[in-house]
Design an enzyme around this catalytic site. Structure first.
Site, short mmCIF file in Angstrom:
data_model
loop_
_atom_site.label_atom_id
_atom_site.label_comp_id
_atom_site.label_asym_id
_atom_site.label_seq_id
_atom_site.Cartn_x
_atom_site.Cartn_y
_atom_site.Cartn_z
N LYS A 18 62.20 99.94 31.86
CA LYS A 18 60.79 99.63 31.64
C LYS A 18 59.91 100.13 32.80
O LYS A 18 60.41 100.56 33.84
CB LYS A 18 60.62 98.11 31.45
CG LYS A 18 61.47 97.58 30.31
CD LYS A 18 61.17 98.30 28.99
CE LYS A 18 61.84 97.67 27.79
NZ LYS A 18 63.04 98.37 27.32
C1 LIG Z 1 60.35 97.22 22.04
C2 LIG Z 1 61.33 96.31 22.74
N1 LIG Z 1 61.32 95.00 22.45
C3 LIG Z 1 62.17 94.14 23.05
C4 LIG Z 1 63.09 94.57 23.96
C5 LIG Z 1 64.03 93.59 24.59
O1 LIG Z 1 63.90 93.54 25.97
P1 LIG Z 1 65.15 93.05 26.88
O2 LIG Z 1 66.11 94.17 26.95
O3 LIG Z 1 64.50 92.76 28.20
O4 LIG Z 1 65.69 91.85 26.25
C6 LIG Z 1 63.15 95.92 24.30
C7 LIG Z 1 64.15 96.39 25.29
O5 LIG Z 1 64.48 97.52 25.44
C8 LIG Z 1 62.26 96.82 23.66
O6 LIG Z 1 62.28 98.13 23.93
#
Ligand SMILES: Cc1ncc(COP(=O)(O)O)c(C=O)c1O
Length: 387
Positions: free
Chosen positions: A178
């Site tokens: 991110k």
């Molecule tokens: C669009 C989107 N939503 C939710 C998530 C979930 O995030 P996390 O990996 O921190 O749980 C991601 C992770 O890559 C994502 O790209």
């Protein structure tokens, strides 16, 4: 993640020297400080740090009271976690097509609304802001909550407002991939006190009542939930990352605009709902056919990719959802719950023409915030050569 260094090392060292790594402590209060900084940056009344973006989405849905019998609309093009968060609260994900901006099509969302639709999750995929004016207007007209998935868009904005603060709640992610990162991490943003209280209880259900005075001012009754609590090391890193956020975004946007200016006369740049607010992480280039897109991508290289190749970011690759296995135990499976079973979509046979079309004939070029003018010239020359 783009920039990490001495500031984060020093912050972590201070936490370790304090010997207080738990978020409730009498030493550094890193979690509190980071949340305060987030409230300031985002202009949100509440910011709740936790362990993941998936946890943030789930906690926000819990905060909204979403559960069995409810449908939540989300786009075809998002990471599987968006859909899994919906299933985690017992509701049914309803998948809708994107438009030429790669984000949820307002018209496709509207077509999927039923009396059971309680929430829509516009996803600011690749840092591209969704058409929130249109989506929020449709949602408001139908009494539907908007939960912004800004997990790929930390700090981005739409018409001058930060992504994640325009709907009823927003979710951020701080995993490795991110804009800013602590390896893992997430946060809920909201102005709604009840939603916040319920998300607070859910995300730390076992410890919330026993450490510090976290329940001070909380009027919502306690219920069983999960353990998604952050810690002082992660918060210390994120605090420093948040201090760098606007610098990173400024440089990403500057370099995205500079590359665009150098190549827009020779190729078609993908449409945006708000290029000023776009995070600038990738530049989409659209071709007439998939063959041309693949040919270009192979020649250009440099980390470019066709979005259609991004596996679990495309609905048809969400195996557990496509095969409607919503839990480890059948009795807990939302797809089998009597309130949902009659309305489970026929996921495998749904057709989403814009998704298939746009994602297969686009190439996304990664942008680097630290490119020099010379490197920008090289990237532009590589685009021209590949074309
Ligand atoms: C669009 C989107 N939503 C939710 C998530 C979930 O995030 P996390 O990996 O921190 O749980 C991601 C992770 O890559 C994502 O790209």
């Amino acid at each position: 993640m783009y920039r990490i260094g001495q500031e984060e090392i020093d912050a972590v060292a201070r936490v370790i020297q304090s010997k207080n790594l738990f978020k409730i402590n009498d030493a550094m209060h890193e979690t509190e400080q980071c949340e305060a900084l987030m409230r300031e940056i985002f202009g949100a009344k509440r910011a709740l740090l936790m362990t993941s973006g998936t946890g943030a989405l789930t906690s926000a849905l819990v905060g909204m009271g979403i559960g069995p019998g409810d449908e939540v609309v989300l786009p075809t093009y998002t990471y599987i976690a968006t859909a899994m968060a919906v299933v985690a609260v017992g509701a049914i994900p309803v998948i809708a097509d994107i438009d030429e901006t790669y984000t949820l099509s307002p018209a496709a969302f509207e077509k999927k609304i039923t009396p059971r639709t309680k929430c829509v999750i516009p996803v600011h995929i690749q840092g591209f802001p969704c058409n929130l004016d249109a989506i929020c207007a449709i949602a408001d007209a139908h009494g539907i909550f908007v939960l912004e998935d800004a997990c790929q868009a930390d700090g981005g904005s739409y018409k001058g407002r930060r992504l994640g603060t325009i709907g009823k709640a927003g979710a951020l992610s701080f995993n490795q991939f991110k804009v800013i990162s602590a390896g893992e991490g997430g946060a809920v943003l909201t102005d709604d006190d009840v939603l916040y209280q319920r998300a607070l209880i859910y995300h730390d259900a076992s410890a919330i009542a026993y450490f510090g005075n976290q329940l001070a001012g909380v009027t919502e009754p306690q219920f069983c939930g999960a353990e998604l609590r952050t810690n002082e090391v992660a918060a210390a890193i994120l605090h420093q990352q948040f201090l760098k956020l606007d610098g990173i975004l400024g440089d990403l946007r500057k370099n995205k605009a500079a590359l665009t200016a150098r190549i827009e006369s020779v190729c078609r740049i993908g449409a945006s709902n708000d290029i000023e607010g776009d995070c600038g992480t990738t530049l989409p280039v659209v071709f007439d056919t998939e063959a041309k897109a693949r040919d270009f991508c192979g020649r250009y290289g440099r980390g470019s990719f066709l979005p259609i190749d991004t596996g679990k970011h495309i609905y048809s690759h969400w195996t557990a959802i496509m095969e409607t296995r919503g839990a480890f135990h059948p009795a807990l499976d939302p797809f089998k719950h009597p309130a949902n079973a009659p309305f489970v979509p026929d996921y495998k046979n749904e057709v989403f023409p814009v998704t298939q079309d746009m994602l297969s004939r686009s190439v996304f070029l990664p942008i680097n915030p630290d490119w020099t003018e010379k490197e920008l010239d090289e990237a532009a020359a590589a685009v021209r050569a590949a074309l």
